[in-house]
Enzyme design. Structure first.
Site, mmCIF file in Angstrom:
data_model
loop_
_atom_site.group_PDB
_atom_site.id
_atom_site.type_symbol
_atom_site.label_atom_id
_atom_site.label_comp_id
_atom_site.label_asym_id
_atom_site.label_seq_id
_atom_site.Cartn_x
_atom_site.Cartn_y
_atom_site.Cartn_z
ATOM 1 N N GLU B 52 0.810 -1.222 0.000
ATOM 2 C CA GLU B 52 0.000 0.000 0.000
ATOM 3 C C GLU B 52 0.845 1.275 0.000
ATOM 4 O O GLU B 52 0.429 2.308 -0.522
ATOM 5 C CB GLU B 52 -0.966 0.018 1.188
ATOM 6 C CG GLU B 52 -2.115 -0.981 1.063
ATOM 7 C CD GLU B 52 -1.775 -2.363 1.576
ATOM 8 O OE1 GLU B 52 -0.590 -2.618 1.887
ATOM 9 O OE2 GLU B 52 -2.684 -3.209 1.663
ATOM 10 N N PHE B 114 -11.474 -7.920 13.292
ATOM 11 C CA PHE B 114 -10.385 -8.339 12.416
ATOM 12 C C PHE B 114 -10.064 -7.233 11.424
ATOM 13 O O PHE B 114 -10.946 -6.671 10.778
ATOM 14 C CB PHE B 114 -10.785 -9.620 11.667
ATOM 15 C CG PHE B 114 -9.726 -10.069 10.690
ATOM 16 C CD1 PHE B 114 -8.471 -10.448 11.141
ATOM 17 C CD2 PHE B 114 -9.966 -10.062 9.330
ATOM 18 C CE1 PHE B 114 -7.478 -10.833 10.250
ATOM 19 C CE2 PHE B 114 -8.985 -10.453 8.431
ATOM 20 C CZ PHE B 114 -7.735 -10.834 8.891
ATOM 21 N N GLN B 115 -8.806 -6.902 11.302
ATOM 22 C CA GLN B 115 -8.315 -5.818 10.433
ATOM 23 C C GLN B 115 -8.993 -4.489 10.735
ATOM 24 O O GLN B 115 -9.226 -3.683 9.840
ATOM 25 C CB GLN B 115 -8.448 -6.202 8.952
ATOM 26 C CG GLN B 115 -7.500 -7.345 8.577
ATOM 27 C CD GLN B 115 -7.319 -7.526 7.082
ATOM 28 O OE1 GLN B 115 -8.210 -7.233 6.299
ATOM 29 N NE2 GLN B 115 -6.137 -8.012 6.686
ATOM 30 N N LYS B 164 -17.701 -1.257 5.726
ATOM 31 C CA LYS B 164 -18.174 -2.192 4.712
ATOM 32 C C LYS B 164 -19.701 -2.165 4.566
ATOM 33 O O LYS B 164 -20.227 -2.279 3.460
ATOM 34 C CB LYS B 164 -17.699 -3.603 5.062
ATOM 35 C CG LYS B 164 -17.758 -4.553 3.867
ATOM 36 C CD LYS B 164 -17.076 -5.866 4.176
ATOM 37 C CE LYS B 164 -17.150 -6.798 2.965
ATOM 38 N NZ LYS B 164 -16.537 -8.101 3.238
ATOM 39 N N MET B 482 24.425 9.010 2.368
ATOM 40 C CA MET B 482 24.292 10.251 3.129
ATOM 41 C C MET B 482 24.547 10.007 4.608
ATOM 42 O O MET B 482 25.186 10.811 5.287
ATOM 43 C CB MET B 482 22.903 10.853 2.905
ATOM 44 C CG MET B 482 22.773 12.290 3.356
ATOM 45 S SD MET B 482 23.923 13.399 2.504
ATOM 46 C CE MET B 482 22.878 14.064 1.208
#
Lengths: 186, 584
Positions: B52, B114-115, B164, B482
């Site tokens: 993502e 969940f999630q 949802k 760097m």
């Protein structure tokens, strides 16, 4: 307000920039923030203060326009003039914020806070507490033979002063609402 | 006309109405209804990413190279938390994004489902604004408002969290023109009095400089044209921040090059010595100012910015102008012409003479080698061989990024995509894919370091799947360059964990992904290898083995002002004091 109508402690937005912005002196300012009353709006404001390291000395919030879903958040904050200006600008760019007013900078304002004091004691101390409450125009809202709950409205300074006086007389608990403020005049 | 439809259909409908052509995303349980709608239409193209974070950086690359908002669709919980780095990156660099996240159904919110994650809570400080939509009837309106907020004023990322059950439920669709436009309407027009003061100061200035930033690019191509017109009308020198490169052409006669920590000597000294600094859409970032107390001590400063909180945040200015860069520049130019304004010719001639002296120092000079490829040389060759092509450059973060900014020339806005404010390693590869999706015919090159590149290398799979022929030009020094440079200068050459052992064989890696790998380590082969990369019709991973201990100069050490700049190795002994060492 003076005849010249120069705002006291005017901000950089006014024509009369009277404050030294490089000053390191810490000022206390009262801000009124009008916001859309939506979930999370208070978190946005508080998160801004914690995230950017600004102070909150006092904060009150309630919906003031039920049809328009507007809430008014009154924040007492402190910082250098540059920090105060930055706080105002940062608040102003939150999408759910409609208006930001620096009441301290915009002119005279009235500030009031409500406080409840629980004072327990007997004998002389109890009588003295009641006498002082009368002088401070505090109301008794609960009473037992050994205690009072006083209710008082006033400036934060007045509430501080009353609390100091009550301490040796048996002050047990204090609850304060934080400051609500409005500018003076129309 | 309103029409009843499911929340999921509403999402697709609203995106279409907003003119969205591409969505970068990754499916999951909480966004399945939306993915089902995406499956049943052909107007919006979906680019399946591999992580993502990659989706958000791709959307950033897409947005930065087109001027249109980038759109991301990810699932709840880990889908949303993986997107967070990209959100902050876009917030810091003012990139317009609309990110849609799935959420557990409303009746499960708060149960640690969940999630489930508190996505609006987590992303509140990472977005310009965010919404949790609990009612399907408000969904389409919220999406339209989100596009308005993301693209108005100072652009930025916004997020809409959609449970949802809200996606399944049906309600009436609110079209764009029926949407209550949010009260959010930033001021675009600059204050005429302030603009007059600026013009008067421009007429009097002896040592002026235009200090431009990403705001010029965000304001649109129109603003870049006006900037060029202003520079031509006044003959003022122009420098730019990292984010503003391309607004003024690198071949332009007033161009001083980039300023800042690794900016050019002439640009930084001109900033330090000027008597009038005109900040156009930049924000006095700490990479630009160095020690604030000694920043450009003898100048009057004007600042054009659309964000009131940018003005007087770090540097107090004399003439603040709140407004859109394009509109303000237009007003400045109109007034300049109407007044028949003339510059202070004598002063300006002397000033240019001084700048030419600084330029003669040739601060980008480096010691080339016949045996090893110097990173600067690699970029010089890349520039020479791709100049004039329809070219877009992205970068990762680190030394290679600064060298790219120094050695590549940008003639137009929206051609340079880099992570400036947040400095996100792993930005460049996905960003290059986003750019390529928007410009399928163009040459898109990600100038990378091997360490940054490995952070999101899984997105090569995306490049292959969607036939995005991105060129990954990796300057491989087997070091976190760097970090290593700072350890050399600041931490007694104790190179704590700044090198990578067990690096992959990048050519084999390319083969594993099914694309082309090229390895080059001899300066003599470099030109041919670069040409081979350009000519190959698909994605290329170019492993350019470069000098391992090269330092990036010029450099203004932390905590130092502009006039205490390091030009090369000889300057580096004991330069950063204890105070500077605590800065980043």
């Amino acid at each position: 307000m003076s005849a010249l109508n120069i705002k006291k402690g005017s901000t950089s937005h006014s024509a009369y920039d009277l404050r030294d912005h490089n000053a390191t002196v810490i000022e206390s300012h009262t801000l009124a923030v009008i916001v859309e009353n939506e979930p999370g709006v208070l978190a946005r404001v508080i998160g801004l203060f914690s995230g950017r390291g600004y102070n909150i000395d006092s904060l009150t919030v309630a919906e003031v326009d039920h049809t328009g879903h507007r809430s008014r958040i009154t924040i007492v904050t402190s910082g250098t003039p540059a920090v105060i200006d930055q706080i105002e600008a940062q608040l102003g760019r939150i999408v759910s914020v409609y208006e930001v007013h620096d009441l301290t900078a915009e002119g005279p304002c009235v500030q009031r806070e409500l406080a409840l004091f629980k004072v327990a004691g007997k004998g002389e101390a109890r009588i003295e507490a009641l006498r002082l409450a009368e002088i401070f125009r505090a109301n008794v809202v609960d009473s037992t033979l050994e205690s009072f709950v006083f209710e008082m409205t006033g400036t934060p300074e007045k509430i501080d002063a009353f609390a100091e006086l009550m301490r040796p007389l048996g002050l047990r608990e204090i609850a304060r609402t934080g400051v609500a403020a409005l500018s003076r005049g129309a | 006309m309103t029409k009843a439809m499911s929340g999921a259909k509403m999402v697709v409908q609203a995106l279409k109405e907003q003119g969205v052509e591409v969505v970068f995303g990754y499916p999951g349980g909480a966004v399945l209804p939306i993915y089902d709608e995406i499956f049943q239409q052909n107007d919006i193209r979906h680019i399946l990413v591999r992580h993502e974070q990659g989706a958000v950086h791709m959307a950033e690359g897409y947005a930065r190279s087109t001027g249109k908002p980038g759109v991301v669709l990810v699932t709840s919980g880990p889908g949303a938390t993986n997107a967070v780095t990209g959100l902050v990156d876009a917030l810091m660099d003012s990139i317009p994004l609309v990110v849609l996240t799935g959420q557990v159904p409303t009746f499960m919110i708060g149960t640690d489902g969940f999630q489930e994650a508190d996505t609006v809570g987590i992303t509140r400080p990472c977005t310009k604004h965010n919404w949790l939509v609990k009612d399907t009837a408000k969904l389409s309106e919220t999406i339209h408002q989100a596009f308005h907020v993301a693209t108005s004023g100072r652009p930025g990322p916004v997020l809409i969290d959609i449970p949802k059950d809200v996606q399944f439920a049906t309600a009436d669709y609110t079209p764009k023109e029926k949407t209550r436009v949010a009260h959010y309407q930033p001021r675009l027009k600059g204050d005429p009095d302030a603009i007059l003061r600026l013009v008067e100061m421009m007429e009097a200035a002896e040592r002026p400089i235009l200090y431009t930033g990403g705001g010029v690019i965000n304001s649109g191509p129109h603003a870049s044209r006006l900037l060029r017109e202003l520079a031509a009308a006044t003959d003022f020198p122009v420098t730019s921040t990292l984010m503003g490169l391309g607004a003024y052409p690198a071949s332009g006669k007033n161009w001083l090059g980039m300023l800042g920590m690794h900016g050019l000597y002439e640009a930084n000294l001109a900033m330090h010595g000027c008597d009038l600094m005109i900040n156009i859409g930049a924000r006095f970032d700490d990479r630009i100012t160095g020690r604030v107390k000694d920043f450009s001590p003898h100048s009057k400063k004007a600042h054009i910015d659309i964000d009131p909180s940018s003005i007087n945040k770090v540097i107090r200015v004399d003439v603040p102008i709140l407004g859109d860069v394009g509109q303000v520049l237009e007003d400045v130019l109109t007034l300049w012409k109407a007044r028949g304004s003339k510059v202070n010719k004598a002063g300006l001639t002397k000033w240019w003479k001084q700048i030419e002296d600084w330029r003669a120092v040739n601060c980008l000079a480096f010691k080339n080698s016949e045996k090893t490829i110097k990173p600067q040389y690699a970029l010089q060759r890349l520039e020479a061989l791709t100049k004039g092509m329809d070219r877009y450059i992205t970068t990762e973060v680190g030394q290679h990024q600064m060298w790219a900014a120094q050695f590549l020339g940008f003639e137009d806005p929206n051609r340079w995509m880099t992570s400036g404010g947040l400095g996100t390693m792993g930005y460049g590869l996905p960003a290059s894919i986003g750019v390529q999706i928007a410009h399928p015919q163009a040459l898109v090159i990600n100038v990378a370091g091997e360490a940054s590149w490995l952070m999101n290398m899984q997105e090569m799979g995306t490049a292959m799947q969607f036939r995005a022929p991105v060129k990954q030009f990796i300057l491989n020094n087997e070091r976190l360059g760097m970090v290593r440079q700072w350890q050399e200068l600041l931490h007694g050459e104790r190179y704590s964990h700044s090198w990578s052992e067990s690096l992959p064989d990048f050519v084999k890696l390319a083969e594993a992904f099914g694309c082309k790998g090229i390895k080059c380590q001899d300066p003599k082969d470099l030109d041919d290898a670069i040409m081979e990369m350009i000519r190959y019709p698909g994605p290329v991973i170019f492993d350019c083995l470069v000098e391992k201990h090269e330092n990036c100069f010029p450099m203004i050490p932390s905590g130092k002002p502009h006039n205490e700049m390091l030009l090369g190795e000889a300057d580096t002994q004991g330069v950063i004091g204890a105070k500077g060492a605590v800065l980043v």
